[in-house]
Write an enzyme that holds these catalytic residues in place. Structure first.
Site, short mmCIF file in Angstrom:
data_model
loop_
_atom_site.label_atom_id
_atom_site.label_comp_id
_atom_site.label_asym_id
_atom_site.label_seq_id
_atom_site.Cartn_x
_atom_site.Cartn_y
_atom_site.Cartn_z
N GLN A 133 0.81 -1.23 0.00
CA GLN A 133 0.00 0.00 0.00
C GLN A 133 0.84 1.27 0.00
O GLN A 133 0.32 2.35 -0.29
CB GLN A 133 -0.93 0.02 1.22
CG GLN A 133 -1.99 -1.06 1.18
CD GLN A 133 -2.81 -1.05 2.46
OE1 GLN A 133 -2.42 -1.63 3.47
NE2 GLN A 133 -3.94 -0.36 2.44
N CYS A 168 -10.42 -0.27 4.40
CA CYS A 168 -9.04 -0.34 3.92
C CYS A 168 -8.54 1.07 3.64
O CYS A 168 -9.26 1.87 3.05
CB CYS A 168 -9.01 -1.18 2.64
SG CYS A 168 -7.37 -1.34 1.92
N GLU A 172 -4.23 -7.97 5.34
CA GLU A 172 -2.91 -7.40 4.99
C GLU A 172 -2.08 -8.40 4.18
O GLU A 172 -1.35 -8.00 3.26
CB GLU A 172 -2.14 -6.97 6.24
CG GLU A 172 -2.84 -5.95 7.14
CD GLU A 172 -3.43 -4.76 6.41
OE1 GLU A 172 -2.92 -4.37 5.34
OE2 GLU A 172 -4.45 -4.22 6.89
N HIS A 199 -3.00 -8.15 0.60
CA HIS A 199 -2.35 -7.02 -0.09
C HIS A 199 -0.98 -7.44 -0.62
O HIS A 199 -0.61 -7.08 -1.75
CB HIS A 199 -2.12 -5.85 0.88
CG HIS A 199 -3.30 -4.94 1.04
ND1 HIS A 199 -3.90 -4.29 0.00
CD2 HIS A 199 -3.98 -4.57 2.16
CE1 HIS A 199 -4.90 -3.54 0.46
NE2 HIS A 199 -4.97 -3.70 1.77
ZN ZN Z 1 -6.24 -2.86 3.08
#
Ligand code: ZN
Length: 169
Positions: free
Chosen positions: A51, A91, A134, A137
């Site tokens: 991210q 998120c 997570e 991701h």
């Molecule tokens: Zn997220």
């Protein structure tokens, strides 16, 4: 320390698969500190390196009310999953939208700490949700992938609308 920029969906970089961390050095420790600062600054409960556009298997989380239980997992792997739970997820890469996702109730995770020591931990309930979210991701996956196409497009339209409103405000 510094607050890093969080990528927002549909940024294609959110689809990148992270590589395992090999060097447990000062640079890694600095990066983990920056991830915590970024997560706390954004009032998030979890953040994956993906991210912030760093494609290494690092995730941080803190689901405590006091924001004093920082957890970092490096090169995390799920060893066992058990049960099922539905939890309303949000998120930091999808500002303002939330959706129910079904995931395992309990997970046993093998990972490394910032010094490279192996740890095996059991998570249950909301923290288990957070860790699974997570870890997704880091595999290039996002929570709306679990939704029906109709539900997903409704939420993404809502996010787009909010983004336009925020931009014109
Ligand atoms: Zn997220």
């Amino acid at each position: 320390m510094s607050v890093l920029t969080i990528l927002e969906f549909p940024d294609p970089r959110l689809r990148t698969r992270a590589e395992p961390v090999r060097a447990f050095d000062a640079e890694l420790k600095q990066f983990v500190a920056d991830m915590f600062e970024t997560m706390y600054d954004a009032n998030g409960v979890g953040l994956a390196a993906t991210q912030v556009n760093v494609h290494q298997q690092v995730l941080v989380a803190d689901m405590s009310d006091e924001r004093n239980q920082p957890l970092v997992l490096i090169n995390a792997q799920i060893l066992e999953k058990d049960g099922e739970q539905v939890y309303q997820e949000g998120c930091l890469s999808f500002p303002g939208i939330y959706a129910d996702v079904t995931r395992a109730l309990k997970v046993k995770v093998k990972a490394q700490d910032v010094d490279g020591n192996e740890v095996v931990m059991d998570f249950e309930g909301p923290l288990a949700v957070c860790i699974q979210h997570e870890m997704d991701h880091l595999a290039g996956k996002v929570f709306v992938d679990y939704l029906s196409p109709l539900k997903r497009s409704m939420l993404l339209k809502r996010m787009e609308k909010q983004r336009k409103q925020a931009a014109s405000a």
